[in-house]
Design a protein around this motif. Sequence first.
Motif, short mmCIF file in Angstrom:
data_model
loop_
_atom_site.label_atom_id
_atom_site.label_comp_id
_atom_site.label_asym_id
_atom_site.label_seq_id
_atom_site.Cartn_x
_atom_site.Cartn_y
_atom_site.Cartn_z
N ILE A 4 0.82 -1.22 0.00
CA ILE A 4 0.00 0.00 0.00
C ILE A 4 0.85 1.27 0.00
O ILE A 4 0.49 2.26 -0.63
N GLU A 5 1.99 1.25 0.67
CA GLU A 5 2.85 2.43 0.68
C GLU A 5 3.43 2.71 -0.70
O GLU A 5 3.48 3.85 -1.15
N GLU A 6 3.87 1.66 -1.38
CA GLU A 6 4.39 1.82 -2.74
C GLU A 6 3.26 2.24 -3.69
O GLU A 6 3.47 3.07 -4.57
N ALA A 7 2.08 1.70 -3.49
CA ALA A 7 0.93 2.08 -4.32
C ALA A 7 0.61 3.56 -4.13
O ALA A 7 0.31 4.26 -5.10
N LEU A 59 -9.98 8.09 -11.04
CA LEU A 59 -9.71 7.11 -10.00
C LEU A 59 -9.27 7.79 -8.71
O LEU A 59 -8.35 8.60 -8.71
N SER A 60 -9.93 7.43 -7.64
CA SER A 60 -9.47 7.82 -6.31
C SER A 60 -8.38 6.83 -5.90
O SER A 60 -8.18 5.80 -6.54
N PHE A 61 -7.69 7.12 -4.81
CA PHE A 61 -6.69 6.15 -4.36
C PHE A 61 -7.36 4.83 -4.00
O PHE A 61 -6.81 3.77 -4.29
N ASP A 62 -8.52 4.86 -3.38
CA ASP A 62 -9.20 3.62 -3.00
C ASP A 62 -9.50 2.75 -4.23
O ASP A 62 -9.34 1.54 -4.19
N GLU A 63 -9.92 3.37 -5.32
CA GLU A 63 -10.18 2.62 -6.56
C GLU A 63 -8.88 2.08 -7.15
O GLU A 63 -8.82 0.94 -7.62
N PHE A 64 -7.84 2.89 -7.12
CA PHE A 64 -6.52 2.48 -7.60
C PHE A 64 -6.02 1.30 -6.78
O PHE A 64 -5.56 0.29 -7.32
N TRP A 65 -6.13 1.40 -5.46
CA TRP A 65 -5.69 0.33 -4.57
C TRP A 65 -6.52 -0.94 -4.76
O TRP A 65 -5.99 -2.04 -4.77
#
Length: 70
Positions: A4-7, A59-65
Motif C-alpha cells: 500500500i505504501e508503494e501504491a 480514479l481515487s486512491f481507493d479505486e486504484f488500490w
Amino acid sequence: MADIEEARKQFERIDTDGDGFITAAEFKAALARSGDWNVTESVAEVVIKTRDLDGDKRLSFDEFWAYLSK
C-alpha cells in the motif's frame, strides 16, 4: 498483492495536479513518461472507466488500490 505504501507513491506520481484523483489525461501522460506505452486519450479513458467504481471518470486512491490489490 501490491504494498500500500508503494501504491500510494505510485498514485501520487501519476496524480500530477495533486487533487487526489487520476484522470485519463494523467494516466496517458504517466504512460508516456514511462516510455513503455504511447496510448491515445480514448484508450486511457477506457482503462480509467473499467477501474472507476463510482462512475466519476477518474480514479481515487481507493479505486486504484482496489485494482492493484486484486
